[in-house]
Design an enzyme around this catalytic site. Structure first.
Site, PDB file in Angstrom:
ATOM      1  CE1 TYR A 162      44.033  42.256  45.753  1.00  0.00           C
ATOM      2  CE2 TYR A 162      46.352  41.989  46.292  1.00  0.00           C
ATOM      3  CZ  TYR A 162      45.012  41.831  46.617  1.00  0.00           C
ATOM      4  OH  TYR A 162      44.675  41.252  47.822  1.00  0.00           O
TER       5      TYR A 162
ATOM      6  CE1 TYR B  93      43.244  43.142  51.273  1.00  0.00           C
ATOM      7  CE2 TYR B  93      44.257  45.255  51.752  1.00  0.00           C
ATOM      8  CZ  TYR B  93      44.372  43.937  51.387  1.00  0.00           C
ATOM      9  OH  TYR B  93      45.628  43.416  51.127  1.00  0.00           O
ATOM     10  NE  ARG B  94      46.543  45.351  47.387  1.00  0.00           N
ATOM     11  CZ  ARG B  94      47.698  44.898  47.875  1.00  0.00           C
ATOM     12  NH1 ARG B  94      47.743  44.316  49.055  1.00  0.00           N
ATOM     13  NH2 ARG B  94      48.802  45.044  47.193  1.00  0.00           N
TER      14      ARG B  94
END
Lengths: 110, 516
Positions: free
Chosen positions: B93, B468-469
């Protein structure tokens, strides 16, 4: 009763904080290796670093503790990362600690 | 002289002047400015984009909350943007890197104290730099019969992962649900505690989440409104019994039936922890390498996948989950679970002692007991280490699972990548994590991965699935898919941002929230 208290950070400083004399000259490096490196680089299956090195360089060269890798090479890989290995920052272990880690990694097998 | 990226509107002299003042607070060695001094360790090396796309100007690392407040005040006064990290291992991420080049990383790894362990009420209070492994070893060493719940990689931050609303593998796997009590520092240096912690002499800060008045803890997650400096985390008491199980299913199309069986077991809590359903390559990559089955370009052909499945005794889908509690309860629940999933033709059940020597099953069993390890990173070896995670949320139904699977697999194959994915069955929803694996040293693969990710965001959104991310590189694109009433929610976020951080110094661009 709860167990309360201020428990100092990462275990690697525990030796120093306790004021104990290191049992041998590799103790700090060994502990750094155990905490930060062993989960990926120990021998055997389930260790992604060892798996990667086995596929790139062969099983004989897959365990970093057995390779006598050059100090500068270790320093570069630790601070810059390599392939799937993310780098480690000075806030995880500083340059003096990195020197201890390198000393342990390059030492003859105990 | 170097080519350090600078924050917008700041000269190098402004930045260095601010950093000199910060150095007086934290000590010179904890302002890291040069690549040789370790700044390279703050780069995102696994992105689809070049390192320069998220290169920080430097990093500053306070040792405690007092130092942190002083650093933030200096940054706010001069206008130096700060990107906060805790353990810095948000790998896939963005890792420790900021959204925008030139942002100064505020590294909280040195704030790594376990402030309280309450055995009676089963919680801990931690600072941002406490890793899963550190907390686990502390509990073990002191014979404290409490379990942690960890994300797969051991080096992650307990606080940081909860702030990102990450998940784990025990019944306490929804990390934000198990958070209770935050301490937060705002952009102007203000420090406050949420919930019951707002009382000076509270004795329930880490026992009751909601306090009195507005409940605001959630607005500090996945956001840039403040900096969490302490967090209460509920821990699960060690249960009297554990029964991990793995069930393999032979065909891709079995996904429909599996999810239809899973939902009525998850909603009432018969299945107690995350029901993790990983596909063949995810599970297989833990114990083997791609070149043993296929050396060509493009996605691994069906014939090679079938050989791999047969060799490794894996299915097209492989579910790992566990039961917890008194043995009589486990036995009763197990009967239901065994009967239910045995309806899928060809399902094979493995229990704790089965699959001896399979590192995939070994690490799953550890994670479902909250024992941190690094084994999951083995699957990054599949193509050389680069990866970004595509994580859309969908209703937990067979039709939606097949639809999402088809969107992701067909696009992955079209762009020349393997489909490597896990479905996490939640309470009513499921999250599919498609780990888009690529060789970071291959510019063409990076470019194709980058294009594929954007296609997936768009196609998922067109089908009602939102992420969600997401990775740094795609935060704006994903934010734009949250478009109800002309993107009204993000306009609210901007209003909160302006109120709490009017100069916009905290984590510019986080989740698509920018200073105005």
């Amino acid at each position: 009763m709860g167990v309360k208290g201020l428990l100092g950070g990462v275990l690697l400083v525990a030796v120093g904080l306790n004021g104990q004399v290191a049992a041998d000259e590799y103790e700090q490096g060994r502990e750094l290796y155990r905490f930060y490196c062993s989960h990926c680089h120990n021998p055997g299956e389930g260790h992604p670093g060892t798996q990667m090195l086995a596929s790139k360089k062969g099983v004989e060269q897959s365990v970093i503790r057995e390779q006598q890798l050059p100090a500068e090479y270790i320093r570069t890989v630790v601070r810059r990362g390599l392939l799937e290995m993310a780098p480690f920052r000075p806030t995880e272990f500083n340059d003096a600690q990195l020197d201890e880690l390198i000393k342990y990694l390059r030492a003859d097998q105990p | 002289m170097n080519n350090r990226p600078l924050p917008d509107g700041l000269s190098e002299a402004d930045l260095l002047g601010g950093l000199a003042r910060m150095a007086e607070v934290v000590g010179k060695k904890w302002v890291i400015l040069e690549p040789e001094a370790g700044l390279t360790a703050y780069y995102d090396t696994q992105s689809t984009l070049p390192i320069s796309a998220s290169m920080p100007s430097g990093a500053v690392a306070p040792a405690n909350t007092d130092e942190l407040q002083k650093v933030v005040k200096i940054a706010n006064e001069i206008g130096i943007p700060l990107w906060t990290i805790s353990c810095g291992k948000n790998i896939g991420y963005g890792g420790p890197a900021p959204r925008k080049p030139g942002t100064l990383v505020l590294d909280l790894k040195r704030m790594n104290r376990i402030l309280e362990v309450n055995v009676e009420s089963a919680y801990v209070v931690v600072e941002p730099g406490v890793s899963y492994l550190q907390l686990y070893e502390h509990l073990q060493k002191n014979n404290i019969p409490l379990w942690i719940d960890c994300a797969a990689p051991a080096w992650g931050s307990v606080l940081g992962n909860a702030m990102e609303r990450g998940g784990g593998y025990t019944p306490y796997g929804d990390h934000w649900m198990m958070q209770c009590g935050l301490e937060v520092v705002l952009a102007d240096g203000t420090l406050f505690r949420t919930g019951m912690g707002a009382m000076e002499n509270s004795n329930t800060w880490n026992l009751f989440k909601y306090g009195y008045g507005p409940y605001i803890d959630g607005i500090f997650t996945q956001s840039n409104f403040g900096i969490a400096t302490k967090m209460g985390v509920w821990l699960m008491p060690e249960p009297p019994g554990v029964k991990p199980y793995m069930i393999t299913f032979p065909r891709e199309e079995d996904l429909h039936q599996i999810i239809e069986i899973m939902r009525p077991l998850k909603v009432p809590g018969v299945m107690q922890n995350a029901a993790v359903l990983s596909n063949l390559i995810w599970e297989g990559a833990i114990s083997t390498t791609r070149d043993r089955y296929y050396r060509g370009d493009g996605p691994m052909p069906e014939s090679a996948r079938q050989k791999m499945a047969a060799d490794l005794e894996l299915g097209a889908w492989n579910m790992t989950s566990s039961l917890y509690g008194p043995p009589a309860v486990i036995d009763t629940l197990w009967q239901v679970i065994e009967e239910s999933f045995s309806q899928v033709k060809g399902a094979r059940i493995y229990l704790a002692d089965d699959r001896a020597g399979d590192p995939g099953w070994e690490y799953r069993k550890k994670l479902m007991r909250g024992q941190p390890n690094m084994t999951e990173f083995s699957l990054l070896n599949w193509t050389g280490g680069g990866h970004v995670d595509f994580s859309p949320v969908a209703p937990m139904t067979g039709d939606e699972a097949m639809n999402l699977f088809n969107i992701c697999q067909s696009n992955a194959h079209e762009f020349g990548f393997d489909y490597v994915a896990e479905f996490f069955g939640g309470w009513r929803q499921m999250v599919q994590v498609f780990m888009l694996l690529f060789d970071p040293e291959d510019a063409d693969q990076r470019e194709r991965a980058n294009q594929l990710f954007s296609v997936l965001i768009r196609e998922a959104a067109a089908n009602g699935y939102g992420e969600y991310r997401t990775n740094l590189s795609f935060m704006d694109e994903v934010a734009a898919t949250y478009d109800f009433n002309d993107g009204a929610l993000w306009k609210v976020h901007q209003k909160i941002k302006r109120a709490l951080d009017p100069k916009g110094i905290l984590a510019p661009g986080k989740q698509g929230i920018w200073p105005l």
